[in-house]
Every structure is written in C-alpha cells, then in structure tokens.
Design an enzyme around this catalytic site. Structure first.
Site, PDB file in Angstrom:
ATOM      1  N   LYS A 193       0.877  -1.276   0.021  1.00  0.00           N
ATOM      2  CA  LYS A 193      -0.016   0.065   0.084  1.00  0.00           C
ATOM      3  C   LYS A 193       0.877   1.353   0.141  1.00  0.00           C
ATOM      4  CE  LYS A 193      -4.035  -2.488   1.859  1.00  0.00           C
ATOM      5  NZ  LYS A 193      -5.213  -2.547   2.637  1.00  0.00           N
ATOM      6  N   TYR A 225     -11.797  -2.130  -5.092  1.00  0.00           N
ATOM      7  CA  TYR A 225     -12.593  -2.120  -3.618  1.00  0.00           C
ATOM      8  C   TYR A 225     -14.112  -2.036  -3.874  1.00  0.00           C
ATOM      9  CZ  TYR A 225      -8.168  -2.516  -1.213  1.00  0.00           C
ATOM     10  OH  TYR A 225      -6.743  -2.867  -0.587  1.00  0.00           O
ATOM     11  N   ASN A 230      -2.446  -0.658   6.511  1.00  0.00           N
ATOM     12  CA  ASN A 230      -2.104  -1.773   7.168  1.00  0.00           C
ATOM     13  C   ASN A 230      -1.003  -2.589   6.152  1.00  0.00           C
ATOM     14  OD1 ASN A 230      -4.030  -2.625   5.292  1.00  0.00           O
ATOM     15  ND2 ASN A 230      -5.363  -3.783   6.307  1.00  0.00           N
ATOM     16  N   HIS A 269      -2.170  -5.721   0.883  1.00  0.00           N
ATOM     17  CA  HIS A 269      -3.463  -6.373   0.453  1.00  0.00           C
ATOM     18  C   HIS A 269      -3.163  -7.822   0.163  1.00  0.00           C
ATOM     19  CE1 HIS A 269      -6.774  -7.214  -1.991  1.00  0.00           C
ATOM     20  NE2 HIS A 269      -6.195  -7.640  -2.902  1.00  0.00           N
ATOM     21  N   GLU A 327      -8.193  -9.655  -9.887  1.00  0.00           N
ATOM     22  CA  GLU A 327      -7.365  -8.562  -9.189  1.00  0.00           C
ATOM     23  C   GLU A 327      -5.987  -8.769 -10.132  1.00  0.00           C
ATOM     24  OE1 GLU A 327      -9.124  -8.605  -4.846  1.00  0.00           O
ATOM     25  OE2 GLU A 327      -7.272  -9.342  -5.067  1.00  0.00           O
TER      26      GLU A 327
HETATM   27  P1  ATP Z   1      -7.323  -6.479   1.912  1.00  0.00           P
HETATM   28  O1  ATP Z   1      -8.480  -6.497   0.976  1.00  0.00           O
HETATM   29  O2  ATP Z   1      -6.810  -4.935   1.732  1.00  0.00           O
HETATM   30  O3  ATP Z   1      -6.172  -7.303   1.612  1.00  0.00           O
HETATM   31  P2  ATP Z   1      -8.664  -7.328   4.050  1.00  0.00           P
HETATM   32  O4  ATP Z   1      -9.123  -8.518   3.135  1.00  0.00           O
HETATM   33  O5  ATP Z   1      -7.695  -8.043   5.192  1.00  0.00           O
HETATM   34  O6  ATP Z   1      -7.692  -6.433   3.427  1.00  0.00           O
HETATM   35  P3  ATP Z   1     -10.954  -6.163   3.774  1.00  0.00           P
HETATM   36  O7  ATP Z   1     -12.326  -6.363   4.970  1.00  0.00           O
HETATM   37  O8  ATP Z   1     -11.250  -6.793   2.415  1.00  0.00           O
HETATM   38  O9  ATP Z   1      -9.732  -6.528   4.591  1.00  0.00           O
HETATM   39  O10 ATP Z   1     -10.911  -4.430   3.724  1.00  0.00           O
HETATM   40  C1  ATP Z   1     -10.130  -3.882   2.646  1.00  0.00           C
HETATM   41  C2  ATP Z   1      -9.077  -2.898   3.360  1.00  0.00           C
HETATM   42  O11 ATP Z   1     -10.189  -1.663   3.697  1.00  0.00           O
HETATM   43  C3  ATP Z   1      -8.330  -3.206   4.596  1.00  0.00           C
HETATM   44  O12 ATP Z   1      -6.821  -3.764   4.076  1.00  0.00           O
HETATM   45  C4  ATP Z   1      -8.250  -1.905   5.310  1.00  0.00           C
HETATM   46  O13 ATP Z   1      -7.137  -1.318   4.668  1.00  0.00           O
HETATM   47  C5  ATP Z   1      -9.558  -1.011   5.002  1.00  0.00           C
HETATM   48  N1  ATP Z   1     -10.493  -1.541   6.134  1.00  0.00           N
HETATM   49  C6  ATP Z   1     -11.029  -2.757   6.385  1.00  0.00           C
HETATM   50  N2  ATP Z   1     -11.795  -2.518   7.495  1.00  0.00           N
HETATM   51  C7  ATP Z   1     -11.984  -1.148   7.868  1.00  0.00           C
HETATM   52  C8  ATP Z   1     -12.464  -0.306   8.995  1.00  0.00           C
HETATM   53  N3  ATP Z   1     -13.178  -0.630   9.682  1.00  0.00           N
HETATM   54  N4  ATP Z   1     -12.030   1.150   9.113  1.00  0.00           N
HETATM   55  C9  ATP Z   1     -11.027   1.536   8.196  1.00  0.00           C
HETATM   56  N5  ATP Z   1     -10.480   0.856   7.217  1.00  0.00           N
HETATM   57  C10 ATP Z   1     -10.752  -0.473   7.019  1.00  0.00           C
HETATM   58 MG    MG Z   2     -10.034  -8.056   1.326  1.00  0.00          MG
END
Ligand code: ATP
Ligand code: MG
Length: 139
Positions: free
Chosen positions: A11, A51, A114, A117, A128
């Site tokens: 990221k 997203y 975080n 991804h 993707e």
């Molecule tokens: P990613 O898809 O980025 O690998 P993930 O699958 O672990 O992450 P998702 O639920 O798909 O988590 O969420 C996508 C991204 O959105 C997260 O990686 C994070 O950056 C952001 N995100 C998720 N939940 C929250 C939240 N409650 N508040 C803020 N940002 C969030």
């Molecule tokens: Mg995800």
C-alpha cells in the site's frame, strides 16, 4: 494454475516508507515465486473499482482516497495454496490483532494503512491479477 496464485499490493504509505524491498524479501523467503511485479499508481476511479465490494462500507471513500494517494507495488505470486498461505503470512486486517511475525504486525501503521493487500479467494486473485497485468507481463 487454480489454487496456486494470489495477488498482492504493497500500500502507498508502506511504499513511501521505503520498506517494499524488505517486504518482498519476506514474501520470497516464505516460498512465494514472483510471477509479475510493478510499481504503479491507481487513479481514484481505479481504486474505487478495485475495492467495489466495499462500496457500502463507511470506510470506502477514505480507503480509495488512500489507495490512490501514491504508488503501490503490485505483485502476482505463485505457491501451492497461495491465497490461504499468503493471508496467514500477512496477518489480520487490523494490525492490533495480527499475529507476531506477520507482515502487518511488523509494517502496518493502523487499520487503514495496514501495509499490504492479499486476495481473499482464487477467483478474486485472478480478477485482481488481470486488473493490473496483461498476459505478456506474467512469467
Ligand atoms: P485487503 O483486502 O486490503 O487485503 P482485508 O481483506 O484484510 O484487506 P477487507 O475487509 O477486504 O480486509 O478491507 C479492505 C481494506 O479496507 C483493509 O485492508 C483496510 O485497509 C480497510 N479497512 C477495512 N476495515 C476497515 C475499517 N473498519 N476502517 C477503516 N479501514 C478499513
Ligand atoms: Mg479484502
């Protein structure tokens, strides 16, 4: 190749921290082979498409603004059981809940920033990966 590939993206704030190389080294040490790799920047529109599944979530607009704020490192990876093993390697979405030694535990700043991804299914890994890379860019 079903089941053997995943897609990842380091990221923007993690790329600008200068730790993309350190993260790629950990990924390779964990047994993943790099199939495709590039430094690129998403437009707000492209981040919105990537997203789209989260469009109803309260964090969606902040997330796509963040994800388009600077270059990302986009990567297709290959390994047996790639999707699941890569999710284990990166750790929980919330770095506060990520296991010791995971990439998010080591490099994430907070829930949004975080670090990295990881695709959540074989089907999404394919979607993707082909969002970022043509067939000619995959080795
Ligand atoms: P990613 O898809 O980025 O690998 P993930 O699958 O672990 O992450 P998702 O639920 O798909 O988590 O969420 C996508 C991204 O959105 C997260 O990686 C994070 O950056 C952001 N995100 C998720 N939940 C929250 C939240 N409650 N508040 C803020 N940002 C969030
Ligand atoms: Mg995800």
């Amino acid at each position: 190749m079903s089941g053997n590939r995943t897609f990842t993206m380091i990221k923007p704030s993690t790329v600008s921290d200068g730790v993309a190389g350190a993260i790629l080294a950990r990924i390779q040490e964990a047994g993943f082979r790099i199939v495709a790799l590039k430094l690129t920047q998403l437009s707000l529109h492209q981040a919105g498409i990537f997203y789209l599944v989260h469009r109803e979530r309260p964090f969606y607009h902040d997330l796509i603004a963040f994800m388009s704020s600077g270059p990302v490192v986009a990567v297709i990876l290959e390994k047996e059981n790639a999707v699941e093993d890569f999710r284990t390697l990166i750790g929980a979405t919330d770095p506060a809940k990520a296991a010791e030694g995971t990439i998010r535990k080591l490099f994430a700043k907070n829930l949004q920033e975080n670090a990295i991804h990881g695709s959540d299914s074989d089907e999404n890994a394919m979607i993707e990966g082909s969002f970022f890379f043509s067939g000619l860019e995959q080795f």
